[in-house]
Design a protein around this motif. Sequence first.
Motif, short mmCIF file in Angstrom:
data_model
loop_
_atom_site.label_atom_id
_atom_site.label_comp_id
_atom_site.label_asym_id
_atom_site.label_seq_id
_atom_site.Cartn_x
_atom_site.Cartn_y
_atom_site.Cartn_z
N THR A 150 11.83 26.72 -5.10
CA THR A 150 13.19 26.32 -4.72
C THR A 150 13.48 24.99 -5.36
N ALA A 151 14.76 24.65 -5.32
CA ALA A 151 15.13 23.33 -5.85
C ALA A 151 14.68 22.25 -4.87
N GLY A 152 14.63 21.04 -5.33
CA GLY A 152 14.27 19.92 -4.45
C GLY A 152 12.78 19.69 -4.48
N PRO A 153 12.29 18.87 -3.54
CA PRO A 153 10.87 18.50 -3.54
C PRO A 153 9.99 19.71 -3.28
N LEU A 154 8.77 19.61 -3.77
CA LEU A 154 7.84 20.72 -3.64
C LEU A 154 7.40 20.89 -2.21
N LYS A 155 7.22 22.18 -1.81
CA LYS A 155 6.72 22.45 -0.47
C LYS A 155 5.34 23.08 -0.58
N ASP A 156 4.65 23.03 0.54
CA ASP A 156 3.35 23.68 0.63
C ASP A 156 2.34 23.21 -0.41
N VAL A 157 2.34 21.89 -0.61
CA VAL A 157 1.29 21.32 -1.46
C VAL A 157 0.15 20.96 -0.54
N TYR A 187 0.82 -1.19 0.00
CA TYR A 187 0.00 0.00 0.00
C TYR A 187 0.87 1.25 0.00
N TRP A 188 1.88 1.20 0.86
CA TRP A 188 2.77 2.35 0.99
C TRP A 188 3.51 2.59 -0.34
N THR A 189 3.96 1.51 -0.99
CA THR A 189 4.68 1.63 -2.27
C THR A 189 3.79 2.30 -3.31
N LEU A 190 2.54 1.81 -3.41
CA LEU A 190 1.62 2.35 -4.41
C LEU A 190 1.37 3.83 -4.15
N LYS A 191 1.14 4.11 -2.84
CA LYS A 191 0.80 5.47 -2.49
C LYS A 191 1.95 6.42 -2.82
N SER A 192 3.17 6.02 -2.49
CA SER A 192 4.27 6.93 -2.73
C SER A 192 4.55 7.07 -4.23
N SER A 193 4.32 5.99 -5.00
CA SER A 193 4.57 6.13 -6.44
C SER A 193 3.52 7.06 -7.07
N LEU A 194 2.29 6.97 -6.57
CA LEU A 194 1.25 7.89 -7.06
C LEU A 194 1.63 9.33 -6.76
N GLU A 195 2.10 9.53 -5.52
CA GLU A 195 2.45 10.88 -5.10
C GLU A 195 3.57 11.44 -5.97
N GLN A 196 4.52 10.54 -6.26
CA GLN A 196 5.65 10.97 -7.08
C GLN A 196 5.17 11.48 -8.44
N THR A 197 4.24 10.71 -9.04
CA THR A 197 3.71 11.11 -10.35
C THR A 197 3.06 12.49 -10.27
N ARG A 198 2.22 12.68 -9.23
CA ARG A 198 1.50 13.95 -9.09
C ARG A 198 2.46 15.11 -8.92
N HIS A 199 3.40 14.90 -8.00
CA HIS A 199 4.34 15.98 -7.74
C HIS A 199 5.18 16.27 -8.97
N VAL A 217 -4.40 20.01 -9.11
CA VAL A 217 -4.39 18.73 -9.82
C VAL A 217 -5.52 17.87 -9.25
N ASP A 218 -6.33 17.36 -10.12
CA ASP A 218 -7.44 16.50 -9.66
C ASP A 218 -6.89 15.09 -9.42
N VAL A 219 -6.82 14.69 -8.16
CA VAL A 219 -6.25 13.37 -7.85
C VAL A 219 -7.34 12.40 -7.40
N SER A 220 -8.60 12.72 -7.71
CA SER A 220 -9.71 11.85 -7.25
C SER A 220 -9.52 10.41 -7.70
N ALA A 221 -9.10 10.25 -8.94
CA ALA A 221 -8.95 8.89 -9.47
C ALA A 221 -7.94 8.11 -8.64
N GLY A 222 -6.81 8.77 -8.33
CA GLY A 222 -5.75 8.11 -7.54
C GLY A 222 -6.23 7.74 -6.15
N ALA A 223 -6.98 8.68 -5.53
CA ALA A 223 -7.48 8.43 -4.18
C ALA A 223 -8.43 7.24 -4.19
#
Lengths: 514, 225
Positions: A151-158, A65-77, A191-197
């Motif tokens: 800034t560089a690196g991962p996005l903040k304040d999403v 579950y955690w793997t799927l969730k983080s890969s989805l998040e990666q795509t969105r970000h 970004v509409d992430v309803s499908a992912g959720a």
Amino acid sequence: MCSKNVPSESGETAKRRIGETATLSVSPSRRFPVSWRTLSITRRLTLLYAASTAALLLLAGGFLYWTLKSSLEQTRHGLLASKIEVLRLLLREQPEKAQALASEVEHEAGEGHPLKYYLRILDEQDRVLLETPGLEKLIPAELFPPPVEVTAGPLKDVQQKRQAGRSFLLMSVRAPTGTAGREQRTLQIAVDVSAGAALLTNYRNKLLIVLVAGTLFAAVAGGWVARQGMRPLADITKAAQHITASQLHERIAGTQWPRELAELAAAFDAMLDRLEDSFTRLSQFSADLAHELRTPINNLRGEAEVALARSRTAEEYQHILASSLEEHERLSRMIDGLLFLARADNPKAAVERVRFDARKEIEAVREFYEALAGEQDVAVTCEGNAWVTGDPMLFRRAVSNLLANALKHTPAQGRVRVALRPLDDQAVELCVRDSGAGIAPEHLPKIFDRFYRAGHSGAPAAGGAGLGLAIVQSIMRLHGGSASVQSQVGQGTTFTLRFPAGLPPSPAGKMTKM
Amino acid sequence: MRILIVEDERKTAAYLQKGLSESGFVVDVAHRGDDGLHLALTQEYDVIVLDVMLPARDGWSVLAALRQAGRPTPVLFLTARDAVPDRVKGLELGADDYLVKPFAFSELLARVRSILRRGPSRQPETLRVADLEFDFVRHKATRGGQRLDLTPKEFALLSLLAQRHGEVLSRTLIAEQVWDMHFDSDTNVVDVAVRRLRRKVDDAFAPKLIHTVRGSGYVLEERPV
């Protein structure tokens, strides 16, 4: 069990009563039905199987579950980051090409991409310059988080928000127009992430189903396996139940048992051996006891019956009463001896331990038997000196029984020698040697048994109606020592008592008499 | 001399009463612990013979209550339980002696008498029974003026019989007192010893002084011929 006696009572009272009796009677498990200690092994195993399967499934499912969730998040970000990058580039490089920007915002937004997204551009006074159609209705500008610098690196304040029944990732960033950064714009992107959720929820529900079903299956299968595994135990129980007092000769180790149970079976059989031995001795003892009691009681009864059959002179009555007294005395002595043995058999029995001059005690006993020995023309001699730690009165009793026994079996002009010998290891050995007829080898192993008569005479052994030597052995056992016998037919018999060394004297003040 | 017997077993109580009465004691009997205690507290007795196992109140508790009330009356315990802790308990509570059932009546009588004899014990220097004379200082016994040639144990045996003349002494008691043998021996040692003693004391003299009481023991007394 108790409620049967009170059928008129209501169920509740009766139930409570059972609880109360349980505390008084056999099983505490009645009071605590879920106590782990009293839970059947099959149930324990079943529970453990189910619990370990559940843990395993939970871990595996959680990880997936955690793997799927983080890969989805990666795509969105990733999408967010790339869109922001493109828009900033457009704003900075080509502020005049509003056309391209407008088309990027108004037309391309979300088209042909698995994740639908919305864009909005605000000026410094937060007026909407451009936005994807429909965004105004869906998510007004105020709902976005305050803009941040890129800034560089991962996005903040999403931020994730639910709006109109769908889930969105919201973000705003500052973006300068032109290379010199003349004006600041604010970029808002959703970004509409309803499908992912929905996908994640679905996935989670399926994992839960697998977890529950898997655990249930493990419990059922585990129960079956445990029952299979426990079957030999039930078998061995049945085999053991089969053995009763009347079938003590049966053994259970003959059957093939699993290795773990083979040891139990062997231990059980060893216990049965000891039990059977005790049983045999006990029933032999009871038979002997009954036999020993029969004679005096028969005498008493017969004499009394005959005496009462007709009237007699006072002298005759006196004679009969005196004779019955003698039988009573015999019975009393037997009871005394038996009681002594019973007490000595008690594993808690302890003797007083004082250090005493063994020679002095032996001389006292010899003096006691002096008259009898003189009468029988048997010489009794003592030799050797030693100190013994133990109960002097019991020591005397042992020596006395041995001497009485020796005198009984030694003919006139015979000789009884009592020898004391300190051994190297502080132990003391006492020998009573007679010049009697000796005892046949087959009688020797049983010579210390209660009521055992070495077959050579009808006369009772010394010291209490066939109990004398048994008492000697008991006394030695109480002292942690041993009694043994050697005999040569025609030459005589030697009884040897061995008092061990190293017995510390006990504190004074105990009763000596036993 | 007054004796109280507290014993619930009727047959035992009856024969004890009979035997002790015939030995010259005034005997009261109680069959229950509480009755016994009541009698013991309200009457004066010289000895109380107390059974341990009693209805209503056991012997130990009777004894404890008696001592608590400050009564020093000597108590002889009767017990069927022969365990050492039982005896220690009895003696610690202040019993003067105990007897384990089954016991010989002569044994009981001897113990009752020895309890009564306690107190300032004074060994007389001389003693005379019929024409038998003792000089305890010189360890000498004479009969009809003739010195008897006795071994030390024979002297001890004869003086025991003489000091308690008229009293039947059991073999157990004799073995205890003369040889310090506190256990029953199945042999006839005491009989042989008494037989040898008789040869020296009675054979050459008349009347005979040492008598056998069949089934009970021996007694030294002057009997009319």
